[in-house]
Motif scaffolding. Structure first.
Motif: not given
Length: 129
Positions: A34-43
């Motif tokens: 669960f990575l909901d809400g993370i602020q990462a912009k790039y995978l």
């Protein structure tokens, strides 16, 4: 013996800004992430490589704007990928290469304006000979 991994947005901590290649390679036996809400912009390429047993990957309400080719390479058993209400603008061709058992990809509420015709091609069953 960890089966669930929860990394959500915590207002008091430094946010996750990038998910680079092999970030989850040591979590091969986790069932759900669960990575909901993370602020990462790039995978990045190979971001989820090696998630051999993960069946559910949740990344809703994120700041992800782009998913690189092979981001899910060798995440063989993902069945449910939920990435709704994020900011995804672009999914590169072959982003889903190496995902073989997917049953659901939820991309509702994103900013996608164009999909390459080969974006979901790796998800198609191989023709029998």
């Amino acid at each position: 013996n960890v089966t669930d991994l929860l990394l959500s947005l915590d207002q008091n901590k430094t946010p996750i800004e990038v998910i680079e290649g092999d970030s989850f390679i040591t979590t091969a036996f986790v069932d759900q992430i669960f990575l909901d809400g993370i602020q990462a912009k790039y995978l990045g390429t190979n971001a989820f490589r090696g998630l051999s047993y993960c069946k559910n990957l949740h990344m809703s309400n994120t700041f992800i704007q782009e998913i690189e080719a092979n981001a899910f390479f060798r995440a063989n058993n993902i069945q449910k990928l939920v990435m709704k209400n994020s900011r995804i603008k672009r999914i590169r061709p072959d982003a889903f290469r190496g995902v073989f058992n997917i049953e659901l990809i939820d991309l509702r509420g994103n900013y996608l304006t164009k999909l390459d015709q080969s974006t979901f091609e790796p998800l198609l069953p191989m023709p029998s000979s």
